[in-house]
Design a protein around this motif. Structure first.
Motif, PDB file in Angstrom:
ATOM      1  N   ASP A  40      23.478 -10.323  22.867  1.00  0.00           N
ATOM      2  CA  ASP A  40      23.228  -9.666  21.577  1.00  0.00           C
ATOM      3  C   ASP A  40      22.134 -10.356  20.760  1.00  0.00           C
ATOM      4  O   ASP A  40      21.809  -9.921  19.666  1.00  0.00           O
ATOM      5  N   GLY A  41      21.560 -11.439  21.288  1.00  0.00           N
ATOM      6  CA  GLY A  41      20.458 -12.124  20.611  1.00  0.00           C
ATOM      7  C   GLY A  41      20.866 -12.998  19.444  1.00  0.00           C
ATOM      8  O   GLY A  41      20.013 -13.615  18.808  1.00  0.00           O
ATOM      9  N   SER A  42      22.164 -13.122  19.166  1.00  0.00           N
ATOM     10  CA  SER A  42      22.593 -13.916  18.020  1.00  0.00           C
ATOM     11  C   SER A  42      22.726 -15.404  18.330  1.00  0.00           C
ATOM     12  O   SER A  42      22.871 -16.213  17.416  1.00  0.00           O
ATOM     13  N   SER A  43      22.667 -15.774  19.601  1.00  0.00           N
ATOM     14  CA  SER A  43      22.833 -17.171  20.001  1.00  0.00           C
ATOM     15  C   SER A  43      21.817 -17.543  21.065  1.00  0.00           C
ATOM     16  O   SER A  43      21.401 -16.693  21.854  1.00  0.00           O
ATOM     17  N   TRP A  44      21.442 -18.815  21.095  1.00  0.00           N
ATOM     18  CA  TRP A  44      20.540 -19.296  22.125  1.00  0.00           C
ATOM     19  C   TRP A  44      20.751 -20.787  22.315  1.00  0.00           C
ATOM     20  O   TRP A  44      21.345 -21.464  21.481  1.00  0.00           O
ATOM     21  N   THR A  45      20.285 -21.278  23.452  1.00  0.00           N
ATOM     22  CA  THR A  45      20.344 -22.693  23.797  1.00  0.00           C
ATOM     23  C   THR A  45      18.915 -23.160  23.990  1.00  0.00           C
ATOM     24  O   THR A  45      18.107 -22.448  24.598  1.00  0.00           O
ATOM     25  N   MET A  46      18.604 -24.343  23.462  1.00  0.00           N
ATOM     26  CA  MET A  46      17.234 -24.821  23.608  1.00  0.00           C
ATOM     27  C   MET A  46      17.181 -26.335  23.768  1.00  0.00           C
ATOM     28  O   MET A  46      18.084 -27.051  23.360  1.00  0.00           O
ATOM     29  N   LEU A  47      16.099 -26.773  24.410  1.00  0.00           N
ATOM     30  CA  LEU A  47      15.739 -28.183  24.439  1.00  0.00           C
ATOM     31  C   LEU A  47      14.727 -28.394  23.321  1.00  0.00           C
ATOM     32  O   LEU A  47      13.885 -27.528  23.064  1.00  0.00           O
ATOM     33  N   TRP A  48      14.783 -29.539  22.647  1.00  0.00           N
ATOM     34  CA  TRP A  48      13.862 -29.854  21.553  1.00  0.00           C
ATOM     35  C   TRP A  48      13.620 -31.348  21.587  1.00  0.00           C
ATOM     36  O   TRP A  48      14.542 -32.132  21.853  1.00  0.00           O
ATOM     37  N   ASP A  49      12.385 -31.753  21.351  1.00  0.00           N
ATOM     38  CA  ASP A  49      12.121 -33.183  21.218  1.00  0.00           C
ATOM     39  C   ASP A  49      11.170 -33.431  20.060  1.00  0.00           C
ATOM     40  O   ASP A  49      10.542 -32.492  19.542  1.00  0.00           O
ATOM     41  N   CYS A  50      11.099 -34.692  19.634  1.00  0.00           N
ATOM     42  CA  CYS A  50      10.267 -35.033  18.487  1.00  0.00           C
ATOM     43  C   CYS A  50       9.879 -36.502  18.554  1.00  0.00           C
ATOM     44  O   CYS A  50      10.686 -37.354  18.934  1.00  0.00           O
ATOM     45  N   THR A  51       8.642 -36.783  18.146  1.00  0.00           N
ATOM     46  CA  THR A  51       8.150 -38.162  18.056  1.00  0.00           C
ATOM     47  C   THR A  51       8.626 -38.768  16.732  1.00  0.00           C
ATOM     48  O   THR A  51       9.091 -38.046  15.846  1.00  0.00           O
ATOM     49  N   PRO A  52       8.513 -40.100  16.576  1.00  0.00           N
ATOM     50  CA  PRO A  52       8.982 -40.744  15.344  1.00  0.00           C
ATOM     51  C   PRO A  52       8.338 -40.172  14.075  1.00  0.00           C
ATOM     52  O   PRO A  52       7.181 -39.754  14.066  1.00  0.00           O
ATOM     53  N   GLY A  53       9.124 -40.165  13.019  1.00  0.00           N
ATOM     54  CA  GLY A  53       8.699 -39.672  11.716  1.00  0.00           C
ATOM     55  C   GLY A  53       9.914 -39.220  10.926  1.00  0.00           C
ATOM     56  O   GLY A  53      11.052 -39.305  11.398  1.00  0.00           O
ATOM     57  N   SER A  54       9.684 -38.729   9.713  1.00  0.00           N
ATOM     58  CA  SER A  54      10.768 -38.282   8.841  1.00  0.00           C
ATOM     59  C   SER A  54      10.483 -36.886   8.323  1.00  0.00           C
ATOM     60  O   SER A  54       9.333 -36.535   8.051  1.00  0.00           O
ATOM     61  N   PHE A  55      11.555 -36.103   8.151  1.00  0.00           N
ATOM     62  CA  PHE A  55      11.405 -34.744   7.635  1.00  0.00           C
ATOM     63  C   PHE A  55      12.739 -34.258   7.083  1.00  0.00           C
ATOM     64  O   PHE A  55      13.799 -34.792   7.419  1.00  0.00           O
ATOM     65  N   ARG A  56      12.681 -33.258   6.228  1.00  0.00           N
ATOM     66  CA  ARG A  56      13.877 -32.610   5.677  1.00  0.00           C
ATOM     67  C   ARG A  56      13.993 -31.241   6.348  1.00  0.00           C
ATOM     68  O   ARG A  56      13.152 -30.380   6.150  1.00  0.00           O
ATOM     69  N   TRP A  57      15.050 -31.065   7.162  1.00  0.00           N
ATOM     70  CA  TRP A  57      15.247 -29.823   7.904  1.00  0.00           C
ATOM     71  C   TRP A  57      16.196 -28.908   7.144  1.00  0.00           C
ATOM     72  O   TRP A  57      17.247 -29.337   6.678  1.00  0.00           O
ATOM     73  N   ARG A  58      15.819 -27.647   7.043  1.00  0.00           N
ATOM     74  CA  ARG A  58      16.634 -26.622   6.380  1.00  0.00           C
ATOM     75  C   ARG A  58      17.151 -25.656   7.450  1.00  0.00           C
ATOM     76  O   ARG A  58      16.356 -25.019   8.131  1.00  0.00           O
TER      77      ARG A  58
END
Length: 161
Positions: A40-58
């Motif tokens: 139904d497109g309401s859910s998904w699975t993902m891989l995610w990566d990130c290098t060092p740093g800071s952020f505010r995620w919403r």
């Protein structure tokens, strides 16, 4: 009938820049790859990566995370800083905000879900219960013992003393 899908955590990821207005320190660079989606497109699975740093995620959707690599400190709405590394898990409900400080390249497996609008939650819950009930009934019917044509063996009762 749908088949299962298997994935390797080392699949190549595509650039997925963090909104520049969310970055609070350093130059974090993120990448991701969607692995699967619900029908139904309401859910998904993902891989995610990130290098060092800071952020505010919403968070605009629910997200459950399992960290695979790296080190990060996340401070939630409650002001409590929590450290995560490989094997750590965390849940962010839609609408939450979190401050991320990535210490070492981080990689996560994320399970994401867009919650149904409030007005649809009760009817959707009823629909799911009905579907589960129908499925259970169907399974009970399909799991009856197989009756083959031919003579039926009768087993004499055991008369041990």
């Amino acid at each position: 009938m749908p088949s299962i899908a298997a994935f390797d955590a080392d699949l190549p990821l595509a650039s997925a820049p963090i909104d520049p207005s969310w970055i609070t320190g350093g130059k974090p660079e993120a990448r991701n790859r969607v692995l699967s989606r619900s029908t139904d497109g309401s859910s998904w699975t993902m891989l995610w990566d990130c290098t060092p740093g800071s952020f505010r995620w919403r968070y605009s959707f629910d997200e459950t995370i399992h960290f695979l690599e790296g080190s990060v400190t996340i401070t939630g709405n409650d002001g409590v800083a929590r450290h995560f590394g490989p094997g750590g898990m965390v849940f962010f409900p839609a609408g939450s905000v979190a401050d991320w400080r990535v210490h070492a390249h981080i990689k996560k497996l994320a399970f994401c879900h867009v919650p149904a609008p409030r007005a649809l939650r009760v009817p959707l819950k009823a629909w799911r219960r009905l579907a589960a009930w129908v499925g259970a009934k169907r399974n009970r019917l399909n799991n009856r013992p197989l009756r083959l044509p031919g003579p039926t063996l009768k087993i004499a009762p055991d008369h041990r003393s």
